[in-house]
Design an enzyme around this catalytic site. Structure first.
Site, short mmCIF file in Angstrom:
data_model
loop_
_atom_site.label_atom_id
_atom_site.label_comp_id
_atom_site.label_asym_id
_atom_site.label_seq_id
_atom_site.Cartn_x
_atom_site.Cartn_y
_atom_site.Cartn_z
N LYS A 22 0.96 -1.23 -0.01
CA LYS A 22 0.11 0.09 0.13
C LYS A 22 0.94 1.19 -0.11
O LYS A 22 0.65 2.19 -0.64
CB LYS A 22 -0.92 0.20 1.41
CG LYS A 22 -1.68 1.33 1.54
CD LYS A 22 -2.36 1.11 2.59
CE LYS A 22 -1.54 1.59 4.12
NZ LYS A 22 -1.34 2.88 4.32
N ASN A 23 1.82 1.20 0.97
CA ASN A 23 2.78 2.58 1.05
C ASN A 23 3.48 2.81 0.04
O ASN A 23 3.90 3.90 -0.17
CB ASN A 23 3.49 2.40 2.32
CG ASN A 23 2.43 2.57 3.55
OD1 ASN A 23 1.36 2.87 3.31
ND2 ASN A 23 3.01 2.50 4.88
N ARG A 92 -3.50 10.93 4.89
CA ARG A 92 -2.24 11.83 5.10
C ARG A 92 -1.32 11.68 3.98
O ARG A 92 -0.83 12.75 3.36
CB ARG A 92 -1.30 11.29 6.33
CG ARG A 92 -1.18 12.08 7.13
CD ARG A 92 -0.39 11.46 8.17
NE ARG A 92 1.17 11.98 7.98
CZ ARG A 92 1.48 13.04 8.42
NH1 ARG A 92 0.71 14.06 8.90
NH2 ARG A 92 2.80 13.45 8.25
N CYS A 116 -4.45 8.85 10.23
CA CYS A 116 -4.38 8.32 11.55
C CYS A 116 -3.94 8.89 12.67
O CYS A 116 -3.29 9.78 12.40
CB CYS A 116 -3.39 6.97 11.53
SG CYS A 116 -3.77 5.48 10.65
N ARG A 121 1.93 14.22 13.94
CA ARG A 121 2.42 13.94 12.83
C ARG A 121 2.38 15.39 11.78
O ARG A 121 1.86 15.66 10.97
CB ARG A 121 1.72 12.99 12.11
CG ARG A 121 1.62 11.72 12.82
CD ARG A 121 0.86 10.66 12.02
NE ARG A 121 1.68 10.08 10.93
CZ ARG A 121 1.26 8.88 10.15
NH1 ARG A 121 -0.10 8.37 10.49
NH2 ARG A 121 1.93 8.54 9.22
N ASP A 305 4.96 0.21 12.08
CA ASP A 305 3.61 -0.45 11.69
C ASP A 305 3.48 -1.87 11.92
O ASP A 305 2.39 -2.23 11.64
CB ASP A 305 3.53 -0.11 9.96
CG ASP A 305 3.12 1.16 9.47
OD1 ASP A 305 2.99 1.83 10.48
OD2 ASP A 305 3.40 1.25 8.44
N ARG A 397 -8.57 0.17 5.03
CA ARG A 397 -7.45 1.14 4.38
C ARG A 397 -6.28 0.23 3.89
O ARG A 397 -5.44 0.90 3.11
CB ARG A 397 -7.15 1.97 5.39
CG ARG A 397 -8.44 2.94 5.66
CD ARG A 397 -7.75 4.40 6.65
NE ARG A 397 -6.76 4.69 6.19
CZ ARG A 397 -5.86 5.71 6.78
NH1 ARG A 397 -6.18 6.01 7.91
NH2 ARG A 397 -4.91 6.29 6.00
C1 UD1 Z 1 4.89 6.47 6.72
C2 UD1 Z 1 4.03 5.38 6.61
C3 UD1 Z 1 3.42 4.77 7.90
C4 UD1 Z 1 4.55 4.41 8.97
C5 UD1 Z 1 5.63 5.74 8.87
C6 UD1 Z 1 6.80 5.10 9.78
C7 UD1 Z 1 2.99 5.68 4.39
C8 UD1 Z 1 1.59 6.22 3.72
N1 UD1 Z 1 2.75 5.84 5.71
O1 UD1 Z 1 4.15 7.54 7.34
O2 UD1 Z 1 2.36 3.71 7.70
O3 UD1 Z 1 4.05 4.37 10.26
O4 UD1 Z 1 6.08 5.87 7.60
O5 UD1 Z 1 7.54 4.18 9.37
O6 UD1 Z 1 3.83 5.48 3.70
N2 UD1 Z 1 7.73 13.90 11.19
C9 UD1 Z 1 8.06 15.44 11.51
N3 UD1 Z 1 7.89 16.14 10.50
C10 UD1 Z 1 7.50 15.96 9.00
C11 UD1 Z 1 7.47 14.46 8.78
C12 UD1 Z 1 7.61 13.61 9.97
O7 UD1 Z 1 8.35 15.63 12.55
O8 UD1 Z 1 7.64 16.78 8.38
C13 UD1 Z 1 7.83 12.77 12.38
C14 UD1 Z 1 6.60 12.22 12.40
O9 UD1 Z 1 5.52 12.84 13.38
C15 UD1 Z 1 7.00 10.96 13.15
C16 UD1 Z 1 8.25 10.75 12.24
O10 UD1 Z 1 8.83 11.76 11.76
O11 UD1 Z 1 7.22 10.95 14.60
C17 UD1 Z 1 8.24 9.54 11.34
O12 UD1 Z 1 7.24 9.99 10.38
P1 UD1 Z 1 7.29 9.45 8.96
O13 UD1 Z 1 8.31 8.72 8.52
O14 UD1 Z 1 7.19 10.93 7.88
O15 UD1 Z 1 5.91 9.00 8.60
P2 UD1 Z 1 4.79 8.92 7.42
O16 UD1 Z 1 5.69 9.15 6.04
O17 UD1 Z 1 3.98 10.02 7.63
#
Ligand code: UD1
Length: 418
Positions: A22-23, A92, A116, A121, A305, A397
């Site tokens: 999915k991701n 998201r 979620c 986030r 995850d 989802r």
């Molecule tokens: C993606 C995955 C999600 C998985 C996560 C971590 C998808 C659609 N989702 O989410 O399933 O749980 O990776 O493996 O691919 N952060 C910041 N600022 C930012 C971006 C991130 O502070 O601009 C922080 C987040 O709050 C979190 C951490 O970085 O604490 C990791 O987030 P991130 O790796 O970005 O997760 P997603 O890409 O949203």
């Protein structure tokens, strides 16, 4: 809203075919915005999130055709640069259209995301990276409004944390920026390497994806390509936990052991047998598993995850386990629900201490987010008696045909439609 009813206690055995990730699929659908020819994606899972992404890119003007049940052809001209709240708030990952729209159209307006409910986030890394590439960004009425008055240029971007989404977003956007972009402290998830393969097939020049330093040389245009999405390691990991928690024996068809290393190591440490076989990865559990301590980390560490699903397994393991969540704050919403089934868990800050019990008991429970819902399904498979998991739209989802896949291995599981 649909519910899933499970009568627990069956040992699961058989083969479960793992779908496309999915991701990865979601981000490749976004990548289609960058090309001026059609992108054909094979092995796209049929999931609610994929349908939401389809709606979003259609809203932006592209056409999406299903050539086969798991094959999408995406292309056409961008006719809108606005990603509206009603779609972005459902998922998201929608934020990732911002950079590609900016690269192609010079402007974009994307609602701030929801998704979620796991922690705050923020999207600050995404926005800072785009600004370094020349974007001018303003926040107005819940929307991110971005323009690129002088086009986008390559930049040296150091991520404060290896964010998966920010890495993918900036990598995609940089393919059409002038000059070279370097992303340091990049996330190394296999989905990112697969996305780079897809983008390179479209004509991008990306190297180093899958390592912590990605170099992107901007090109004038991207075309079309045909790409097959890699298997979903989280779906595979979830069914590995189903084998473990039911004392079962499941072959995860098509799964790649190399992407599941951290999880398989933990399950082996707990006492399950994990092996790579010609058709995929086999997980066998005989007798009681032992509690293990695990902390979540960016890849190649143990995936956040998979934390909720492993916790379900640890609820019925011998002894205590400590699961520490290092990626997202507030990702323990499954704890009160597991407790309703008789689990003994206490949360101290970012750690949950689980004391294994002999048996869980079936109960009505509620899914609170995607991975929490799969942990409740796992707990219900092992519990004595009947459980009813409500709010399964969270599950839909991220898991395709979960009832069919589990019942083929002997689970007593059914969806009750409402
Ligand atoms: C993606 C995955 C999600 C998985 C996560 C971590 C998808 C659609 N989702 O989410 O399933 O749980 O990776 O493996 O691919 N952060 C910041 N600022 C930012 C971006 C991130 O502070 O601009 C922080 C987040 O709050 C979190 C951490 O970085 O604490 C990791 O987030 P991130 O790796 O970005 O997760 P997603 O890409 O949203």
């Amino acid at each position: 809203m649909d519910r899933i009813e499970i009568t627990g206690g069956e040992r699961l055995a058989g083969t479960i075919q793992i779908g496309g990730a999915k991701n990865a699929a979601l981000k490749m659908m976004v990548a289609a915005l960058l090309g001026d020819e059609r992108l054909v994606l094979h092995n796209v899972p049929r999931l609610a999130d994929v349908a939401t992404m389809r709606k979003l890119i259609e809203q932006l003007g592209l056409t999406v055709e299903a050539l086969a049940p798991h094959t999408l052809s995406i292309g056409g001209a961008i006719t809108s640069v606005v990603a509206p709240y009603d779609i972005v708030s459902q998922m998201r990952a929608s934020i990732l259209v911002l950079g590609p729209l900016l690269a192609r159209q010079g402007e974009a307006k994307v609602s701030l995301p929801g998704g979620c409910a796991i922690g705050t986030r923020p999207v600050d890394f995404h926005l800072k990276g785009l600004e370094q590439m020349g974007a001018v960004i303003e926040l107005e009425a819940g929307y991110i409004a971005a323009t690129a008055p002088r086009g986008l240029q390559g930049a040296e971007i150091l991520l404060p944390f290896p964010s998966v989404g920010a890495t993918e977003h900036l990598m995609m956007t940089a393919t059409l920026a002038r000059g070279t972009t370097v992303i340091a402290n990049a996330a190394m998830e296999p989905e990112i390497a697969d996305q780079a393969l897809c983008l390179n097939a479209m004509g991008a020049r990306i190297s180093g994806a899958g390592t912590s330093r990605i170099v992107i040389e901007g090109v004038g245009r991207l075309g079309g390509a045909t790409h097959t999405v890699l298997p979903d390691r989280i779906e595979a990991g979830t069914y590995a936990c189903a084998a473990a928690i039911t004392g079962g024996d499941i072959l995860l068809g098509g799964a790649k052991a190399v992407h599941l290393k951290a999880l398989l190591q933990v399950l082996s440490e707990a006492g399950a047998e994990c092996s790579e076989e010609a058709g995929g990865v086999r997980v066998r559990a005989r007798g009681k598993l032992q509690g293990v301590d695990v902390k979540t980390e960016p890849y190649p560490g143990f995936a956040t995850d998979m934390q909720a699903q492993l916790m379900a397994v640890m609820c019925v393991a011998d002894g205590a386990s400590m699961l520490t969540e290092n990626v997202f704050e507030n990702r323990f919403m499954h704890v009160p629900e597991l407790s309703r089934m008789g689990a003994r868990i206490v949360v101290h800050g970012a750690s949950a201490i689980v004391r294994g019990v002999r048996e869980l008991s079936g109960a009505p429970v509620m899914a609170t987010d995607l991975r929490a819902s799969s942990s409740l399904i796992l707990a219900a498979l092992a519990a004595k008696g009947k459980s009813v998991v409500s709010r399964v739209y969270h599950l839909d989802r991220g898991y395709e045909a979960v009832e069919r896949k589990l019942s083929a291995c002997g689970a007593r599981i059914a969806r009750v439609k409402e």
